[in-house]
Design a protein around this motif. Structure first.
Motif, short mmCIF file in Angstrom:
data_model
loop_
_atom_site.label_atom_id
_atom_site.label_comp_id
_atom_site.label_asym_id
_atom_site.label_seq_id
_atom_site.Cartn_x
_atom_site.Cartn_y
_atom_site.Cartn_z
N ASP A 1 0.86 -1.18 0.00
CA ASP A 1 0.00 0.00 0.00
C ASP A 1 0.89 1.22 0.00
N LEU B 1 -6.43 -11.20 -2.89
CA LEU B 1 -5.36 -10.28 -2.50
C LEU B 1 -4.22 -10.32 -3.52
N ALA C 1 -7.86 -1.42 -6.31
CA ALA C 1 -7.67 -1.63 -4.88
C ALA C 1 -8.48 -0.60 -4.11
N ASP D 1 -12.27 0.43 -1.77
CA ASP D 1 -12.98 -0.01 -0.57
C ASP D 1 -13.79 -1.28 -0.83
N TYR E 1 -11.49 -4.39 -0.90
CA TYR E 1 -11.07 -4.77 0.46
C TYR E 1 -12.23 -5.40 1.23
N VAL F 1 -7.02 -6.39 6.51
CA VAL F 1 -7.70 -5.84 5.34
C VAL F 1 -8.54 -4.63 5.74
N LYS G 1 -6.50 -1.64 5.59
CA LYS G 1 -6.37 -1.16 4.21
C LYS G 1 -7.58 -0.31 3.82
N LYS G 2 -8.77 -0.79 4.21
CA LYS G 2 -9.98 -0.02 3.93
C LYS G 2 -9.93 1.32 4.64
#
Length: 396
Positions: free
Chosen positions: A9, A149, A159, A161, A164, A217, A220-221
């Protein structure tokens, strides 16, 4: 077996460097031997019973072949088609005499028990079959999450929302399955065999592992939607906490390394705990320095550094061989922590002259876990009618 599929990321929350990469720990998929359900009643069944058992046998054979071919999507489809009939069969045979089960050889090569890695654990029990099918279902959801992933990491899709959320949902659904199986009377269905997949502790371990990765994850969101650095730090400490729980559950099994196929799970748990603890403290330190508390920022960055044991794991052969993607994907987290500590110390000694508190006196950081299991609801059992010459049963 410990390699992890992950995704880097490029976000930079509060100037604290990119967040850790989200991964799914890879486990061996179970496989199974052929099983013919007409063996339950041998030659005593009427024509309708024979056709019903032949249909269930065909559905199970589809699952067996999909698992043998490592076809994740096909195997999940087969599980969904087979499970209602398996549950119906369990109900329909519940009143049959125990002697009818002697020819039912349910064999599975299990994902964890080393003794049954290539030679199946055979138990004449449909309940054992049910647990292993559900275990396969949970692992297949994890495999799907891992594949997605990997696809995102290779640029196969946006990639965002939604992407994820889909991965996190797969992991939370897997967690729900393992929560369900952990509550079953597993040890009563092993016929005395030592099968680790038939213990509640293993299913509880997988339950927590799924939530740990779903939380990764979720982070990440959170980064993608510009959630505040303090909230992201809490989520990071939540991952670190879950990783420690997983490692403790693994240790509580008290098994020899040769008895289970955990791969590098111990290294995975320890390094995941440090990686997310490290990023969490880096986020908090950046906020402290931004508000003028440089000394506190230095103390927080000291807590971000790996312990002596963690440092050994980073250079250990088991980590380098089994977790190469993890080490590559998260090298930036450690590098950022080292560089930031050096920079803060340099600036403080020449510009700010702020008092550095003893890091051990700082309050423990808050943690949060947003990942929750999706409750598993078994499918409605299909109607299975079994009629034999001595007795007859028709249960739904």
């Amino acid at each position: 077996t410990g390699d992890r599929a992950g995704m880097d990321d490029d976000s930079n929350a509060a100037g604290a460097g990119a967040a850790p990469a989200a991964f799914v720990f890879r486990t061996v998929m179970p496989t199974t031997t052929e099983l013919r359900f007409d063996g339950i009643v041998k030659g005593r069944a009427d024509e309708g019973t024979k056709q019903a058992l032949a249909h269930i046998t065909a559905l199970r054979n589809d699952l067996r072949q999909s698992l043998a071919n490592s076809n994740v999507d096909a195997a999940l489809h087969s599980v969904n088609a087979y499970l209602p009939y398996l549950l119906g069969l369990i109900q329909a045979t519940s009143t049959m005499p125990p002697t009818d089960w002697r020819s039912l050889n349910v064999g599975w090569c299990t994902p964890l028990s080393a003794a049954y890695a290539t030679s199946p654990a055979v138990v004449p029990s449909l309940q054992y079959e049910l647990v292993m099918v559900l275990t396969a279902c949970g692992l297949l959801h994890r495999a799907q999450a891992r594949e997605q992933l990997h696809a995102l990491a290779s640029g196969a899709g946006p990639a965002d929302d939604a992407a994820y959320k889909q991965v996190a949902n797969l992991l939370c659904r897997a967690a729900g399955i393992f929560e369900h199986t952990a509550g079953l009377p597993l040890s009563a269905w092993t016929q005395g065999l030592k099968i680790y997949e038939m213990t509640a502790d293993v299913h509880t371990l997988f339950f927590n592992l799924c939530l740990l990765e779903a939380q990764e994850v979720t982070i990440k969101k959170a980064v993608a939607t510009n959630v505040s650095p303090n909230t992201i730090a809490k989520l990071c400490f939540g991952v670190a906490q879950k990783a420690r729980i997983c490692d403790q559950l693994r240790a509580n099994l008290k098994v020899q390394a040769s008895e289970v196929r955990f791969g590098a799970l111990n290294a995975y748990c320890a390094l995941t705990a440090h990686t997310y603890r490290c990023h969490g403290y880096t986020l908090l330190a950046a906020q402290s320095v931004k508000s003028g508390q440089v000394g506190q920022g230095i103390a927080l960055m000291q807590l971000a550094q790996p312990t002596a044991d963690e440092e050994k794991l980073y250079s250990a052969t088991v980590a380098k061989e089994a977790l190469p993607e993890f080490l590559r994907g998260n090298a930036h987290v450690r590098a950022e922590a080292v560089a930031r500590l050096q920079q803060y110390c340099k600036d403080n000694s020449s510009i700010y002259f702020d008092t550095v508190p003893d890091a051990t006196t700082l309050a423990a950081p808050e943690s949060a876990c947003l990942a929750k299991p999706v409750t598993y609801v078994p499918p409605v059992p299909a109607t299975v009618t079994i009629k034999v010459s001595e007795t007859s049963c028709c249960l739904q």
